[in-house]
Enzyme design. Structure first.
Site, PDB file in Angstrom:
ATOM      1  N   SER A   1       0.859  -1.191   0.000  1.00  0.00           N
ATOM      2  CA  SER A   1       0.000   0.000   0.000  1.00  0.00           C
ATOM      3  C   SER A   1       0.888   1.231   0.000  1.00  0.00           C
ATOM      4  O   SER A   1       2.067   1.159   0.392  1.00  0.00           O
ATOM      5  CB  SER A   1      -0.888   0.005   1.256  1.00  0.00           C
TER       6      SER A   1
ATOM      7  N   TYR B   1      -2.916  -0.541  10.187  1.00  0.00           N
ATOM      8  CA  TYR B   1      -2.876  -0.876   8.765  1.00  0.00           C
ATOM      9  C   TYR B   1      -1.504  -0.556   8.176  1.00  0.00           C
ATOM     10  O   TYR B   1      -0.926  -1.362   7.437  1.00  0.00           O
ATOM     11  CB  TYR B   1      -3.967  -0.105   8.029  1.00  0.00           C
TER      12      TYR B   1
END
Length: 260
Positions: free
Chosen positions: A144, A157
């Site tokens: 990501s 995350y």
């Protein structure tokens, strides 16, 4: 020339029952791969395979909890026994969490870690063993932009995706002599059903406004499309990218560079 062909390849895609994983599964099958779709969502996994088969592709749904090493090993053994090889592994399965350090509970942290970090580790552990046995393979991990830059309220995350990035580097380094390539993709915000669900849950009555706002956080002015991620995945898992390993590919509408 039939560029980016995956004819006669066997591919495993975790989290293939929805979103980016579903699109990757479909694109790989269109290019000739037999795709094994792994997911905990039976309905989504079976639907992905049905979509593939309707278009003449080959797909098999296998329920799999990536957080359990015993279950992952059992699933990979079954796939290898049935297909006879494992050419491509896409570690896509993951979950999200919104929150900074102080409002991330231990339970939240463990839940994200177990899927996003341990889940990737479990599949790498099982997949690399099969690839070594057959003389090589290709691995693609879904990281990501949170692996590369600070994102507000994404503590757990970001931790997990940072781990995915560094696991990618480590596997690429350790297994290059085994003819195993390992890369990762770092998407920005992508328009998936998860995004729509997040907006409707947290901003009822303001869905259109929030969608526009979130879209504009990408310098290019819109969110990514799942198939755009899938096409990059296809390139990185095809023979045309045979000189590429140990690399992270941002696909973020300019977010990392143009927002800095």
């Amino acid at each position: 020339m039939n560029l980016f062909s995956l004819e006669n390849k066997v591919a495993v895609v975790t989290g293939g029952g929805s979103g980016i994983g579903q699109n990757i599964s479909q694109v790989f099958a269109q290019q000739g791969a037999h795709v094994f779709v792994l997911d905990v969502n039976d309905e989504g996994g079976k639907q992905t395979c049905a979509n593939i088969e309707e278009k003449g592709g080959k797909a098999t749904y296998v329920p799999c909890n990536v957080a359990s090493q015993d279950h992952v090993k059992e699933v990979f053994d079954k796939i290898y026994s049935e297909a006879g090889k494992l050419d491509i592994l896409v570690n896509n399965a993951g979950i999200a969490h919104v929150g900074n350090l102080e409002n991330t509970s231990e339970e939240d942290f463990d839940r994200v870690y177990n899927v996003n970090v341990k889940g990737v580790y479990n599949c790498l552990y099982a997949g690399v063993a099969k690839m070594k046995q057959q003389g090589g393979g290709v691995i693609l991990n879904l990281a990501s932009i949170a692996s590369c830059v600070g994102i507000s309220d994404r503590f757990a995350y970001s931790m997990s995706k940072g781990a995915v990035l560094t696991m990618t580097y480590s596997v690429a380094k350790d297994y290059i002599s085994e003819n195993i390539r390992c890369n990762c993709i770092a998407p920005g915000r992508v328009h998936t059903p998860f995004v729509d669900g997040f907006i409707s849950k947290n901003y009822p009555g303001k869905e259109a406004e929030m969608f526009e706002k979130l879209s504009k956080t990408q310098p290019i002015g819109r969110m990514g499309k799942p198939d755009e991620i899938a096409y990059l995945a296809l390139f990185l898992c095809s023979e045309e990218s045979g000189f590429i390993t140990g690399t992270n590919y941002p696909i973020d509408g300019g977010f990392i560079t143009l927002n800095s």
